[in-house]
Design a protein around this motif. Structure first.
Motif, PDB file in Angstrom:
ATOM      1  N   CYS A  15       0.824  -1.212   0.000  1.00  0.00           N
ATOM      2  CA  CYS A  15       0.000   0.000   0.000  1.00  0.00           C
ATOM      3  C   CYS A  15       0.856   1.258   0.000  1.00  0.00           C
ATOM      4  O   CYS A  15       0.385   2.332  -0.396  1.00  0.00           O
ATOM      5  CB  CYS A  15      -0.955   0.001   1.202  1.00  0.00           C
ATOM      6  SG  CYS A  15      -0.136   0.121   2.810  1.00  0.00           S
ATOM      7  N   ALA A  16       2.113   1.153   0.411  1.00  0.00           N
ATOM      8  CA  ALA A  16       2.976   2.332   0.474  1.00  0.00           C
ATOM      9  C   ALA A  16       3.349   2.825  -0.920  1.00  0.00           C
ATOM     10  O   ALA A  16       3.586   4.010  -1.124  1.00  0.00           O
ATOM     11  CB  ALA A  16       4.249   2.020   1.268  1.00  0.00           C
ATOM     12  N   TYR A  17       3.411   1.899  -1.901  1.00  0.00           N
ATOM     13  CA  TYR A  17       3.758   2.322  -3.253  1.00  0.00           C
ATOM     14  C   TYR A  17       2.604   2.147  -4.228  1.00  0.00           C
ATOM     15  O   TYR A  17       2.791   2.014  -5.443  1.00  0.00           O
ATOM     16  CB  TYR A  17       5.016   1.606  -3.763  1.00  0.00           C
ATOM     17  CG  TYR A  17       5.065   0.106  -3.601  1.00  0.00           C
ATOM     18  CD1 TYR A  17       4.434  -0.735  -4.509  1.00  0.00           C
ATOM     19  CD2 TYR A  17       5.785  -0.468  -2.561  1.00  0.00           C
ATOM     20  CE1 TYR A  17       4.503  -2.103  -4.381  1.00  0.00           C
ATOM     21  CE2 TYR A  17       5.862  -1.835  -2.414  1.00  0.00           C
ATOM     22  CZ  TYR A  17       5.226  -2.661  -3.334  1.00  0.00           C
ATOM     23  OH  TYR A  17       5.299  -4.026  -3.202  1.00  0.00           O
ATOM     24  N   GLY A  18       1.365   2.150  -3.685  1.00  0.00           N
ATOM     25  CA  GLY A  18       0.193   2.243  -4.541  1.00  0.00           C
ATOM     26  C   GLY A  18      -0.495   0.952  -4.911  1.00  0.00           C
ATOM     27  O   GLY A  18      -1.515   0.975  -5.604  1.00  0.00           O
ATOM     28  N   GLU A  38      -2.700  -2.562  -4.147  1.00  0.00           N
ATOM     29  CA  GLU A  38      -3.746  -2.951  -3.215  1.00  0.00           C
ATOM     30  C   GLU A  38      -3.178  -3.860  -2.139  1.00  0.00           C
ATOM     31  O   GLU A  38      -2.206  -4.598  -2.369  1.00  0.00           O
ATOM     32  CB  GLU A  38      -4.870  -3.672  -3.952  1.00  0.00           C
ATOM     33  CG  GLU A  38      -5.681  -2.785  -4.874  1.00  0.00           C
ATOM     34  CD  GLU A  38      -6.864  -3.530  -5.458  1.00  0.00           C
ATOM     35  OE1 GLU A  38      -7.090  -4.692  -5.063  1.00  0.00           O
ATOM     36  OE2 GLU A  38      -7.563  -2.946  -6.311  1.00  0.00           O
ATOM     37  N   CYS A  39      -3.789  -3.814  -0.957  1.00  0.00           N
ATOM     38  CA  CYS A  39      -3.337  -4.665   0.136  1.00  0.00           C
ATOM     39  C   CYS A  39      -3.671  -6.124  -0.176  1.00  0.00           C
ATOM     40  O   CYS A  39      -4.836  -6.458  -0.414  1.00  0.00           O
ATOM     41  CB  CYS A  39      -4.008  -4.249   1.449  1.00  0.00           C
ATOM     42  SG  CYS A  39      -3.572  -5.325   2.835  1.00  0.00           S
ATOM     43  N   PRO A  40      -2.677  -7.010  -0.194  1.00  0.00           N
ATOM     44  CA  PRO A  40      -2.953  -8.427  -0.472  1.00  0.00           C
ATOM     45  C   PRO A  40      -3.577  -9.156   0.705  1.00  0.00           C
ATOM     46  O   PRO A  40      -3.892 -10.344   0.610  1.00  0.00           O
ATOM     47  CB  PRO A  40      -1.560  -8.983  -0.787  1.00  0.00           C
ATOM     48  CG  PRO A  40      -0.629  -8.129   0.007  1.00  0.00           C
ATOM     49  CD  PRO A  40      -1.247  -6.749  -0.002  1.00  0.00           C
ATOM     50  N   HIS A  41      -3.764  -8.449   1.811  1.00  0.00           N
ATOM     51  CA  HIS A  41      -4.285  -9.088   3.025  1.00  0.00           C
ATOM     52  C   HIS A  41      -5.696  -8.617   3.362  1.00  0.00           C
ATOM     53  O   HIS A  41      -6.213  -8.902   4.439  1.00  0.00           O
ATOM     54  CB  HIS A  41      -3.344  -8.809   4.197  1.00  0.00           C
ATOM     55  CG  HIS A  41      -1.903  -9.007   3.843  1.00  0.00           C
ATOM     56  ND1 HIS A  41      -1.366 -10.240   3.569  1.00  0.00           N
ATOM     57  CD2 HIS A  41      -0.895  -8.103   3.669  1.00  0.00           C
ATOM     58  CE1 HIS A  41      -0.081 -10.103   3.252  1.00  0.00           C
ATOM     59  NE2 HIS A  41       0.223  -8.816   3.306  1.00  0.00           N
ATOM     60  N   GLY A  42      -6.316  -7.879   2.420  1.00  0.00           N
ATOM     61  CA  GLY A  42      -7.688  -7.452   2.607  1.00  0.00           C
ATOM     62  C   GLY A  42      -7.879  -6.369   3.642  1.00  0.00           C
ATOM     63  O   GLY A  42      -8.977  -6.193   4.179  1.00  0.00           O
ATOM     64  N   ARG A  43      -6.833  -5.613   3.922  1.00  0.00           N
ATOM     65  CA  ARG A  43      -6.933  -4.555   4.931  1.00  0.00           C
ATOM     66  C   ARG A  43      -7.171  -3.195   4.273  1.00  0.00           C
ATOM     67  O   ARG A  43      -6.799  -2.975   3.129  1.00  0.00           O
ATOM     68  CB  ARG A  43      -5.654  -4.487   5.777  1.00  0.00           C
ATOM     69  CG  ARG A  43      -5.312  -5.769   6.520  1.00  0.00           C
ATOM     70  CD  ARG A  43      -4.013  -5.586   7.294  1.00  0.00           C
ATOM     71  NE  ARG A  43      -3.632  -6.780   8.039  1.00  0.00           N
ATOM     72  CZ  ARG A  43      -2.553  -6.853   8.829  1.00  0.00           C
ATOM     73  NH1 ARG A  43      -1.763  -5.798   8.970  1.00  0.00           N
ATOM     74  NH2 ARG A  43      -2.274  -7.977   9.468  1.00  0.00           N
ATOM     75  N   GLU A  44      -7.778  -2.307   5.030  1.00  0.00           N
ATOM     76  CA  GLU A  44      -7.938  -0.930   4.595  1.00  0.00           C
ATOM     77  C   GLU A  44      -6.825  -0.096   5.227  1.00  0.00           C
ATOM     78  O   GLU A  44      -6.686  -0.070   6.460  1.00  0.00           O
ATOM     79  CB  GLU A  44      -9.295  -0.379   5.026  1.00  0.00           C
ATOM     80  CG  GLU A  44     -10.475  -1.012   4.296  1.00  0.00           C
ATOM     81  CD  GLU A  44     -10.474  -0.694   2.824  1.00  0.00           C
ATOM     82  OE1 GLU A  44      -9.915   0.372   2.449  1.00  0.00           O
ATOM     83  OE2 GLU A  44     -11.001  -1.503   2.037  1.00  0.00           O
ATOM     84  N   PRO A  45      -6.005   0.577   4.424  1.00  0.00           N
ATOM     85  CA  PRO A  45      -4.870   1.342   4.967  1.00  0.00           C
ATOM     86  C   PRO A  45      -5.254   2.314   6.073  1.00  0.00           C
ATOM     87  O   PRO A  45      -4.503   2.490   7.041  1.00  0.00           O
ATOM     88  CB  PRO A  45      -4.333   2.075   3.734  1.00  0.00           C
ATOM     89  CG  PRO A  45      -4.695   1.182   2.583  1.00  0.00           C
ATOM     90  CD  PRO A  45      -6.044   0.605   2.950  1.00  0.00           C
ATOM     91  N   ASP A  46      -6.440   2.938   5.955  1.00  0.00           N
ATOM     92  CA  ASP A  46      -6.845   3.914   6.971  1.00  0.00           C
ATOM     93  C   ASP A  46      -7.093   3.270   8.330  1.00  0.00           C
ATOM     94  O   ASP A  46      -7.001   3.937   9.370  1.00  0.00           O
ATOM     95  CB  ASP A  46      -8.109   4.648   6.527  1.00  0.00           C
ATOM     96  CG  ASP A  46      -7.848   5.576   5.345  1.00  0.00           C
ATOM     97  OD1 ASP A  46      -6.669   5.902   5.120  1.00  0.00           O
ATOM     98  OD2 ASP A  46      -8.820   5.934   4.660  1.00  0.00           O
ATOM     99  N   ASP A  47      -7.426   1.981   8.314  1.00  0.00           N
ATOM    100  CA  ASP A  47      -7.735   1.283   9.561  1.00  0.00           C
ATOM    101  C   ASP A  47      -6.631   0.332  10.017  1.00  0.00           C
ATOM    102  O   ASP A  47      -6.720  -0.256  11.089  1.00  0.00           O
ATOM    103  CB  ASP A  47      -9.038   0.475   9.402  1.00  0.00           C
ATOM    104  CG  ASP A  47     -10.220   1.358   9.025  1.00  0.00           C
ATOM    105  OD1 ASP A  47     -10.268   2.495   9.525  1.00  0.00           O
ATOM    106  OD2 ASP A  47     -11.072   0.912   8.232  1.00  0.00           O
ATOM    107  N   CYS A  48      -5.597   0.181   9.196  1.00  0.00           N
ATOM    108  CA  CYS A  48      -4.554  -0.815   9.478  1.00  0.00           C
ATOM    109  C   CYS A  48      -3.483  -0.241  10.410  1.00  0.00           C
ATOM    110  O   CYS A  48      -2.892   0.806  10.111  1.00  0.00           O
ATOM    111  CB  CYS A  48      -3.917  -1.279   8.177  1.00  0.00           C
ATOM    112  SG  CYS A  48      -2.597  -2.491   8.414  1.00  0.00           S
TER     113      CYS A  48
END
Length: 336
Positions: free
Chosen positions: A249-252, A254-264
């Motif tokens: 998610c740091a370089y754009g 999608e999270c492969p673990h199904g997480r939302e960056p805002d909540d992770c």
């Protein structure tokens, strides 16, 4: 025999005081860290006198450490092996039964269990560096990640670099062992070497030094190449950059673990290592070494550049499959 009461904290400090003259600073730090978990476990169970330590309690600690720390078999073995050394020493000061250390059991490793396979894939490395070049050009994280990836350098070597070690004319950096000034390197003076740099990496370093590097010195009056406003960038900072910028998610992506960056929680600077995809500087080094080998750079050249023997490369760093190695060999045989 008569045992003499001693609490875990005092025992650990006495043990480390003795070890201080026998081992390196890094080893001493590792022992303190590993045994610190044991002291914490004793405190949680109100075990205030190590005379009460038994084989059963040690077994309970082993299970707790495995589950609480979610440790791999290799990591658990390392921690239990250190505990065994500590318990053996406790027997010499009449804190526990002298034979108690034989009851400290470590996991049995199969061939290959001690080979770490985690590495930064070349495509992920390029994605991370492309992002940094576009959005954080010539920043400290950008320079750090580029150095680690392109030079196959250990974290300690990157941490030790000074401005004066960089030669833009010769396009190289000099890795120097300076233990008396806070920057020892792996293998001591045998680890000293010149590392060639690409023109692109030199341009990045030039821009960093000219436009963005803070004008600071370290505690010894040296000018560190990797610097913050407080002085030489710490190893923990380098490690944090590694964990942070290897998160998809740091370089754009999608999270492969199904997480939302805002909540992770792993997107927080103090929890970046908790992302399942983030990796350490050593895994960057492993990925870089594998990438160079896959790109047909001779093992001897990789060995000299990375300061690691070809035997160790084969066992611990080279992650090419047998088929990949075969196909590379085939290229050399086409014209014979």
């Amino acid at each position: 025999m008569t045992l003499e009461p001693i609490d875990p904290e005092t025992a650990l400090e006495l043990y480390l005081d003795q070890k201080e003259t026998e081992v390196s600073v890094a080893t001493l730090r590792s022992h303190r860290s590993r045994l610190g978990h044991f002291v914490r476990w004793c405190d949680d169970r109100e075990l205030t006198n190590l005379n009460e330590l038994t084989g059963r309690k040690i077994h309970e600690y082993r299970l707790w450490r495995r589950n609480e720390g979610e440790l791999s078999k290799v990591s658990l073995k390392t921690q239990m092996d250190t505990l065994r050394v500590f318990v053996r020493w406790l027997g010499t000061i009449d804190a526990v039964d002298p034979d108690l250390h034989v009851k400290v059991q470590s996991p049995n490793l199969r061939p290959g269990d001690n080979v770490r396979e985690v590495m930064l894939d070349s495509e992920d490395a390029e994605a991370a560096l492309d992002y940094l070049e576009r959005y954080e050009y010539a920043s400290l994280p950008h320079v750090t990640m580029a150095l680690l990836w392109h030079t196959m350098m250990r974290m300690g070597a990157a941490h030790a670099l000074d401005i004066g070690d960089y030669s833009p004319e010769d396009q190289c950096v000099s890795v120097v062992h300076r233990p008396d000034e806070g920057t020892p390197i792996k293998n001591g003076t045998r680890g000293e070497r010149l590392v060639g740099l690409s023109g692109e990496l030199c341009l990045l370093l030039d821009d960093w030094l000219r436009d963005r590097r803070p004008d600071v010195t370290d505690d010894y009056g040296r000018e560190p190449l990797l610097a913050t406003s407080q002085g030489r960038a710490s190893k923990s900072a380098i490690r944090t950059y590694s964990y942070r910028y290897t998160q998809p998610c740091a370089y754009g992506d999608e999270c492969p673990h199904g997480r939302e960056p805002d909540d992770c929680e792993a997107t927080r600077s103090d929890h970046v290592s908790k992302c399942p995809s983030s990796i350490s500087p050593h895994a960057i080094r492993r990925g870089s070494i594998t990438h160079h080998l896959t790109s047909d750079v001779p093992e001897t050249a990789v060995s000299d550049r990375a300061n690691v023997s070809t035997k160790v490369i084969e066992k611990h760093y080279d992650q090419r499959t047998k088929k990949e190695k075969m196909e590379q060999r085939r290229q050399y045989l086409k014209n014979i």
